[in-house]
Each structure stands twice: as structure tokens, then as C-alpha cells.
Design an enzyme around this catalytic site. Structure first.
Site, PDB file in Angstrom:
ATOM      1  N   ARG A  82       0.846  -1.201   0.000  1.00  0.00           N
ATOM      2  CA  ARG A  82       0.000   0.000   0.000  1.00  0.00           C
ATOM      3  C   ARG A  82       0.875   1.242   0.000  1.00  0.00           C
ATOM      4  O   ARG A  82       2.087   1.172   0.199  1.00  0.00           O
ATOM      5  CB  ARG A  82      -0.914   0.027   1.237  1.00  0.00           C
ATOM      6  N   ASP A  85       3.509   5.033   5.057  1.00  0.00           N
ATOM      7  CA  ASP A  85       4.717   4.587   5.742  1.00  0.00           C
ATOM      8  C   ASP A  85       4.352   3.554   6.796  1.00  0.00           C
ATOM      9  O   ASP A  85       3.552   2.661   6.543  1.00  0.00           O
ATOM     10  CB  ASP A  85       5.444   5.800   6.338  1.00  0.00           C
ATOM     11  N   MET A 156      -4.554   6.195   6.829  1.00  0.00           N
ATOM     12  CA  MET A 156      -5.057   5.644   5.574  1.00  0.00           C
ATOM     13  C   MET A 156      -3.918   5.318   4.627  1.00  0.00           C
ATOM     14  O   MET A 156      -2.906   6.019   4.592  1.00  0.00           O
ATOM     15  CB  MET A 156      -6.008   6.623   4.888  1.00  0.00           C
ATOM     16  N   GLY A 168      -6.938   0.410   3.105  1.00  0.00           N
ATOM     17  CA  GLY A 168      -7.982   1.364   3.459  1.00  0.00           C
ATOM     18  C   GLY A 168      -7.636   2.224   4.647  1.00  0.00           C
ATOM     19  O   GLY A 168      -6.613   2.911   4.654  1.00  0.00           O
ATOM     20  N   CYS A 186       3.372   6.798  10.473  1.00  0.00           N
ATOM     21  CA  CYS A 186       3.245   7.359   9.126  1.00  0.00           C
ATOM     22  C   CYS A 186       4.491   8.126   8.696  1.00  0.00           C
ATOM     23  O   CYS A 186       4.457   8.888   7.724  1.00  0.00           O
ATOM     24  CB  CYS A 186       1.999   8.236   9.008  1.00  0.00           C
TER      25      CYS A 186
END
Length: 226
Positions: A82, A85, A156, A168, A186
């Protein structure tokens, strides 16, 4: 007419099991589209056993815990496909995985991510909390413009293939936030994470949160769950 979405609440699961399931759903959808058949859309609700996941372009140095200590704490780790991070998933966190054919909605990833954020913002408002976006940072925040008080409540990260999505959002409801102490969430320095429980001062019913998210999903995406 509202778009039909199959809602599957699959309970508490190990990360890899659900990742594989999403991959299979995505592959099936892409195959059907190649055959000019309209695929079903899915939304999976789950809670994961403790796990750190690093996005495909994430930086390993944002993991502050060594492998031995991580395993001692019973936390799994995956480097995945995805965007985004490093983040944490665990009990008390509502994870939502839409496997959507955006050809049936709107072929615009920016619009799609802002729509996911809007669902969480609407849900937070029902608890009297003001969720906001932070410029250049995907997800939902509280007080993102107030230096020293910025705190993220929903992370997300998505993948999209032939306009079919996977991965998601991860919405901190009653999450044990101490797991975030071992990463730079992140990859964003000097900003905190929070949860509904921390902001409200009491544990929130996960089933109630799911129902509110479900209702707001239908509103934002003009969808109907089946």
C-alpha cells in the site's frame, strides 16, 4: 441508484490472512472487468492482532523497536504494497478495507481518499469531535494546525489496480496507543496519535462505531450495503 456493496464484518484476524483475502478479491474483480463483467464491491471490517505494517515506499528507520523486542511483545511485521509509511494495527482499532471498482464510482484517487476521510470526519462529529484534514498528509486529524497539539486519529493507505482498490483506513477507537511509541507513525515526526477513547475519556462501543461508519459510508459513496 445506490451502488451495491457487500459488507463483511470478519472480526479479529491476523493481518496476513486478511491481506491475502483482499488480494484475491482484487484479482477476481480485475479478471471480471477484463471479461467486461461488472464486479461486486466489498467493504471488510476487521480488528487485527498486533502488527506493524510498512508501506511500499516507507522507511524502515521509522521502526524504532528491534526484531527481538517486537517478537517478545507478540507484534507481527509486514512490508506491504500500500501507500504510506509505518503504522500499527491492533485490538480496539476499526480497520476498514474497501475493495471497490472505482469505475462504478469515480476514477479519481484523490476524490476516493478524501471520501474515506469524510466518512471518519462525519463519524467523529457524532461524538462531538472535530476531525480535520492536514495539508499534504492523508488521514484524519484533531487540531492539525495547532503546533504541538496535532494528533492523528485515523491513518489511511491504499493500493489500486485497474481502478480496483484495496487496503484502506485504520480508525483508533479504543486502541492501546502505547504500541505507537515504538514507531514514527506514518513517518511523521513530532506529531501524536490519539483515539476516540482518549479524546472522550471513556471506552466507546465498537459495534456502535461500526454502525455509524457504515451509515456514513452509504451517505458519502451513495452506496447500499447488502
Amino acid at each position: 441508484m445506490p451502488k451495491k456493496v457487500v459488507l463483511q464484518d470478519i472480526g479479529e484476524r491476523h493481518y496476513k490472512e486478511v491481506w491475502d483475502y483482499q488480494e484475491n478479491l482484487l484479482k477476481q474483480s480485475v479478471l471480471l472487468k477484463q471479461q467486461q463483467i461488472i464486479p461486486d464491491n466489498y467493504l471488510l471490517f476487521t480488528e487485527h492482532f498486533p502488527v506493524y505494517t510498512l508501506g511500499k515506499n516507507g522507511k524502515a528507520e521509522n521502526i524504532l523497536i528491534n526484531e527481538t523486542d517486537r517478537k517478545e511483545k507478540g507484534v507481527e511485521y509486514f512490508h506491504i504494497n500500500r501507500g504510506g509509511d509505518i503504522t500499527f494495527h491492533g485490538k480496539g482499532q476499526l480497520v476498514g478495507y474497501p475493495v471497490f471498482d472505482l469505475d462504478q464510482f469515480k476514477t479519481d484517487l484523490g476524490w476516493y481518499l478524501r471520501s474515506l476521510e469524510e466518512i471518519i470526519i462525519l463519524t467523529m462529529a457524532e461524538y462531538g469531535l472535530h476531525g480535520e484534514r492536514s495539508a499534504g498528509e492523508t488521514g484524519v486529524w484533531i487540531e492539525p494546525q495547532t503546533k504541538g497539539k496535532e494528533r492523528k486519529i485515523c491513518a489511511m493507505g491504499i493500493r489500486c489496480s485497474r481502478w480496483v482498490t484495496m487496503h484502506g483506513f485504520a480508525f483508533n477507537v479504543n486502541t492501546d496507543l502505547s504500541y505507537f511509541d515504538h514507531i514514527i507513525p506514518c513517518g511523521i515526526h513530532d506529531k501524536k496519535v490519539t483515539s476516540l477513547e482518549k479524546e472522550l475519556g471513556y471506552a466507546v462501543s465498537m459495534e456502535e462505531v461500526k454502525e455509524k461508519v457504515r451509515k456514513n459510508f452509504e451517505k458519502v459513496f451513495d452506496a447500499e450495503f447488502v
